[in-house]
Design a protein around this motif. Sequence first.
Motif, PDB file in Angstrom:
ATOM      1  N   ALA A  77       0.834  -1.211   0.000  1.00 21.46           N
ATOM      2  CA  ALA A  77       0.000   0.000   0.000  1.00 21.46           C
ATOM      3  C   ALA A  77       0.866   1.256   0.000  1.00 21.46           C
ATOM      4  CB  ALA A  77      -0.925  -0.012   1.216  1.00 21.46           C
ATOM      5  N   ARG A  78       1.949   1.251   0.782  1.00 23.69           N
ATOM      6  CA  ARG A  78       2.846   2.414   0.811  1.00 23.69           C
ATOM      7  C   ARG A  78       3.499   2.626  -0.549  1.00 23.69           C
ATOM      8  NH1 ARG A  78       4.270   0.333   5.920  1.00 23.69           N
ATOM      9  NH2 ARG A  78       6.166  -0.610   5.061  1.00 23.69           N
ATOM     10  N   ARG A  81       0.921   4.220  -2.805  1.00 17.37           N
ATOM     11  CA  ARG A  81       0.660   5.615  -2.434  1.00 17.37           C
ATOM     12  C   ARG A  81       1.855   6.519  -2.767  1.00 17.37           C
ATOM     13  NH1 ARG A  81      -3.894   5.960   0.623  1.00 17.37           N
ATOM     14  NH2 ARG A  81      -4.612   4.064   1.677  1.00 17.37           N
ATOM     15  N   ARG A 146      -7.337  -0.497  -0.370  1.00 15.91           N
ATOM     16  CA  ARG A 146      -7.661   0.894  -0.029  1.00 15.91           C
ATOM     17  C   ARG A 146      -6.771   1.862  -0.794  1.00 15.91           C
ATOM     18  NH1 ARG A 146      -8.182  -1.391   5.196  1.00 15.91           N
ATOM     19  NH2 ARG A 146      -6.068  -0.739   5.739  1.00 15.91           N
ATOM     20  N   ALA A 147      -5.487   1.529  -0.895  1.00  6.68           N
ATOM     21  CA  ALA A 147      -4.556   2.409  -1.603  1.00  6.68           C
ATOM     22  C   ALA A 147      -4.913   2.507  -3.086  1.00  6.68           C
ATOM     23  CB  ALA A 147      -3.126   1.898  -1.440  1.00  6.68           C
ATOM     24  N   GLU A 150      -7.969   4.767  -3.422  1.00  6.24           N
ATOM     25  CA  GLU A 150      -7.767   6.174  -3.085  1.00  6.24           C
ATOM     26  C   GLU A 150      -6.793   6.883  -4.019  1.00  6.24           C
ATOM     27  OE1 GLU A 150      -6.597   6.038   0.992  1.00  6.24           O
ATOM     28  OE2 GLU A 150      -8.485   5.117   1.643  1.00  6.24           O
ATOM     29  N   THR A 151      -5.862   6.145  -4.635  1.00  7.08           N
ATOM     30  CA  THR A 151      -4.852   6.813  -5.465  1.00  7.08           C
ATOM     31  C   THR A 151      -5.004   6.530  -6.950  1.00  7.08           C
ATOM     32  OG1 THR A 151      -3.186   5.036  -5.408  1.00  7.08           O
ATOM     33  CG2 THR A 151      -3.231   6.563  -3.537  1.00  7.08           C
TER      34      THR A 151
END
Length: 216
Positions: A77-78, A81, A146-147, A150-151
């Motif tokens: 996820a990082r 993002r 989620r990432a 959202e991105t």
Amino acid sequence: MVAVDGMPGLRERKKQRTRAAISDAAIALFLEHGFNQVSVAQVAEAAEVSKRTLFAYFPTKEDLVLHRLADHEAEAARVVRGRPPGTAPLDELRAHFLRGLHERDPITGLNDHPHVLRLTRMIQDAPSLAARMDRFKAGAEQALARALQETADTPELTARLAAVQIVGVQWVLAQDNAARLAAGTPADTRHPGAVADAEQAFALLADGLRDLTPRR
């Protein structure tokens, strides 16, 4: 508490040292005697703390081992993002995994340091640790989904399905590498094959995940 210069204060540094001492004592005992054969009381005694103090830092016995992997749960996820503008999520994840192989990151399974090999085998042999790793995988899938939403403006179901596939592929690649190293293959010898397998796996993913954004 954090000091004015941004560095941890004395109290926080003391807590970090205590946490590290407990973890180091636990890992040493587990590797010597086996995870299931060592009690929390024995770990506390070796670390020279009370059981109450131990549980304040590590709520469960499994946390004494797996807290070292905690940062990796949200790693994919990082990566998504933090990717450069205009870079596709899958391209960045592929590049990140290949860097991990090059750097012998243990999370890729391509690290043959004796301590890492013994720790990996211990996790595989202890049912409660293996079960926690399944939870770790599920958490990684949820964080990545989620990432992506959202991105990358990815629809919720698409993000979930993509995350399951991506994390699953990374998981299989890491397990294959770890199995080969456990069988005696040196990491340097395995590296070209690990890279080839990763390239093939991400190419297969790319066929099905060409576009993680809605088609307009």
